[in-house]
Every structure is written in structure tokens, then in C-alpha cells.
Design a protein around this motif. Structure first.
Motif, PDB file in Angstrom:
ATOM      1  N   TRP A   1       0.831  -1.195   0.000  1.00  0.00           N
ATOM      2  CA  TRP A   1       0.000   0.000   0.000  1.00  0.00           C
ATOM      3  C   TRP A   1       0.872   1.253   0.000  1.00  0.00           C
ATOM      4  O   TRP A   1       0.586   2.213  -0.711  1.00  0.00           O
ATOM      5  CB  TRP A   1      -0.966   0.004   1.183  1.00  0.00           C
ATOM      6  CG  TRP A   1      -2.126  -0.911   0.980  1.00  0.00           C
ATOM      7  CD1 TRP A   1      -2.402  -2.060   1.668  1.00  0.00           C
ATOM      8  CD2 TRP A   1      -3.178  -0.774   0.020  1.00  0.00           C
ATOM      9  NE1 TRP A   1      -3.555  -2.635   1.187  1.00  0.00           N
ATOM     10  CE2 TRP A   1      -4.056  -1.874   0.181  1.00  0.00           C
ATOM     11  CE3 TRP A   1      -3.469   0.172  -0.971  1.00  0.00           C
ATOM     12  CZ2 TRP A   1      -5.197  -2.038  -0.603  1.00  0.00           C
ATOM     13  CZ3 TRP A   1      -4.615  -0.007  -1.743  1.00  0.00           C
ATOM     14  CH2 TRP A   1      -5.456  -1.103  -1.559  1.00  0.00           C
TER      15      TRP A   1
ATOM     16  N   ARG B   1       2.160   1.930  -3.411  1.00  0.00           N
ATOM     17  CA  ARG B   1       1.124   2.561  -4.250  1.00  0.00           C
ATOM     18  C   ARG B   1       0.987   4.042  -3.936  1.00  0.00           C
ATOM     19  O   ARG B   1       0.665   4.843  -4.812  1.00  0.00           O
ATOM     20  CB  ARG B   1      -0.219   1.858  -4.051  1.00  0.00           C
ATOM     21  CG  ARG B   1      -0.240   0.458  -4.633  1.00  0.00           C
ATOM     22  CD  ARG B   1      -1.498  -0.289  -4.243  1.00  0.00           C
ATOM     23  NE  ARG B   1      -1.433  -1.650  -4.780  1.00  0.00           N
ATOM     24  CZ  ARG B   1      -2.052  -2.679  -4.247  1.00  0.00           C
ATOM     25  NH1 ARG B   1      -2.805  -2.525  -3.156  1.00  0.00           N
ATOM     26  NH2 ARG B   1      -1.944  -3.878  -4.782  1.00  0.00           N
TER      27      ARG B   1
ATOM     28  N   SER C   1       7.141  -3.169  -4.684  1.00  0.00           N
ATOM     29  CA  SER C   1       5.958  -3.898  -4.237  1.00  0.00           C
ATOM     30  C   SER C   1       6.343  -5.356  -3.997  1.00  0.00           C
ATOM     31  O   SER C   1       6.616  -6.089  -4.943  1.00  0.00           O
ATOM     32  CB  SER C   1       4.862  -3.800  -5.309  1.00  0.00           C
ATOM     33  OG  SER C   1       3.678  -4.382  -4.837  1.00  0.00           O
TER      34      SER C   1
ATOM     35  N   TRP D   1      -4.100   1.514  -9.654  1.00  0.00           N
ATOM     36  CA  TRP D   1      -3.067   0.491  -9.622  1.00  0.00           C
ATOM     37  C   TRP D   1      -3.622  -0.804 -10.185  1.00  0.00           C
ATOM     38  O   TRP D   1      -4.832  -0.973 -10.309  1.00  0.00           O
ATOM     39  CB  TRP D   1      -2.539   0.274  -8.200  1.00  0.00           C
ATOM     40  CG  TRP D   1      -3.489  -0.447  -7.303  1.00  0.00           C
ATOM     41  CD1 TRP D   1      -3.514  -1.793  -7.046  1.00  0.00           C
ATOM     42  CD2 TRP D   1      -4.584   0.098  -6.570  1.00  0.00           C
ATOM     43  NE1 TRP D   1      -4.546  -2.097  -6.197  1.00  0.00           N
ATOM     44  CE2 TRP D   1      -5.219  -0.948  -5.885  1.00  0.00           C
ATOM     45  CE3 TRP D   1      -5.101   1.397  -6.419  1.00  0.00           C
ATOM     46  CZ2 TRP D   1      -6.326  -0.763  -5.069  1.00  0.00           C
ATOM     47  CZ3 TRP D   1      -6.207   1.578  -5.602  1.00  0.00           C
ATOM     48  CH2 TRP D   1      -6.802   0.504  -4.939  1.00  0.00           C
TER      49      TRP D   1
END
Length: 168
Positions: free
Chosen positions: A56, A59, A66, A108
Motif C-alpha cells: 500500500w 502505491r 511492491s 493500480w
């Protein structure tokens, strides 16, 4: 009344306390039970909480990559550092959180391959609730392994003032 941004900062301080308690619960599992599959499952649940927070924050622009969403084979010795690293990054991000950031919308591609759009407020709410869910699973696994379970209910962290004293 505090702002919503201030509430998210407060809720993250609560989550940090819960992380410490979760690490302590994992550490309380008797050594002879640490080879059990349930212990590894509990470790990996805690690592999943960290990786979800990393995803998160990635993002949101505050984490470099990630990671895998469901880490496997997490070593107990690695968890404290993983938690400390992600907590420091979130504290930095939340320090600059304001109403404009909360309203910002992001797009995303999720692990399922679909694209999504959501505002930061929704993302932070999801992340906060997600941790409660998995901490409960960790507590159940620790209890089954003979470890010491610590209550991480929000109301206990708040330390509400007692308004009356019970009669002797």
C-alpha cells in the motif's frame, strides 16, 4: 475534534503497539513448538501484514518496491527488522498526511490483474482493518501453540479512565 489525518496517525500508533505485542506473542511460543507448521503460519501472517503495508505504501509513493503479498518461510529473527523498517516508513508518510492527500485518488493493478481506483482515505482504512483481521489469526495460532496471547483490543490501548471504583 481532531482531523481525519490526525486520527489515522493515532490509529497507526495503536497499530505499532499491536505489532510489538504480536512480536512478543510469537516470541512466547515454547521453543519445542517452533518447528510446528502452525508456528511458521503465524510468522508468515505477521510477514504478510508487513508486506501488505509495503504494497500500500508503494502505491502511495512511499516505498521503493511492491513485495510478494504472501511471504513464506519467514525467519523469526527477520520479523523485528521488517516491522521496524515499515513502521518508520509509515510514520514518515503519515507525518505529512492532510485532507488533500486523503482525497487523492490512485490507480493500480492488483495481484488479480485488474485495475482499480481508490482514494487514500479508503486505502488507509483498508490497511488499518486488515491488520486487525490477521492479528486475530496470529493470536489463535499462538494460543494453540502454547504461547502467551496478549489482548490487542483498541479500547485497552486507549486506557479509558474508570469513572467509578467498585465497592470492596
Amino acid at each position: 475534534m481532531t482531523s481525519l489525518a490526525d486520527r489515522f496517525r493515532t490509529w497507526y500508533e495503536y497499530e505499532r503497539d499491536c505489532n510489538a505485542k504480536s512480536l512478543a506473542m510469537l516470541g512466547s511460543v515454547p521453543v519445542e513448538r517452533r518447528g510446528a507448521a502452525e508456528f511458521q503460519k503465524a510468522l508468515d501472517k505477521m510477514a504478510h501484514l508487513v508486506s501488505a503495508r509495503q504494497r500500500w505504501l508503494h502505491r502511495l509513493g512511499g516505498w521503493p518496491s511492491s513485495p510478494a503479498l504472501f511471504p513464506a518461510g519467514t525467519a523469526p529473527a527477520d520479523l523485528s527488522a521488517l516491522v521496524a523498517d515499515i513502521e518508520a516508513a509509515w510514520v514518515t508518510y503519515l507525518a505529512r498526511l492532510d485532507e488533500q492527500e486523503l482525497a487523492r485518488e490512485l490507480e493500480w493493478t492488483a495481484a488479480d490483474g485488474h485495475r482499480y481506483r481508490w482514494n487514500v482515505e479508503g486505502m488507509l482504512t483498508q490497511t488499518f482493518g486488515h491488520a486487525w483481521y490477521h492479528r486475530g489469526q496470529i493470536a489463535l495460532l499462538v494460543a494453540a501453540l502454547g504461547g502467551t496471547v496478549v489482548d490487542t483490543d483498541y479500547i485497552l490501548w486507549c486506557k479509558l479512565p474508570q469513572l467509578d471504583v467498585p465497592a470492596p
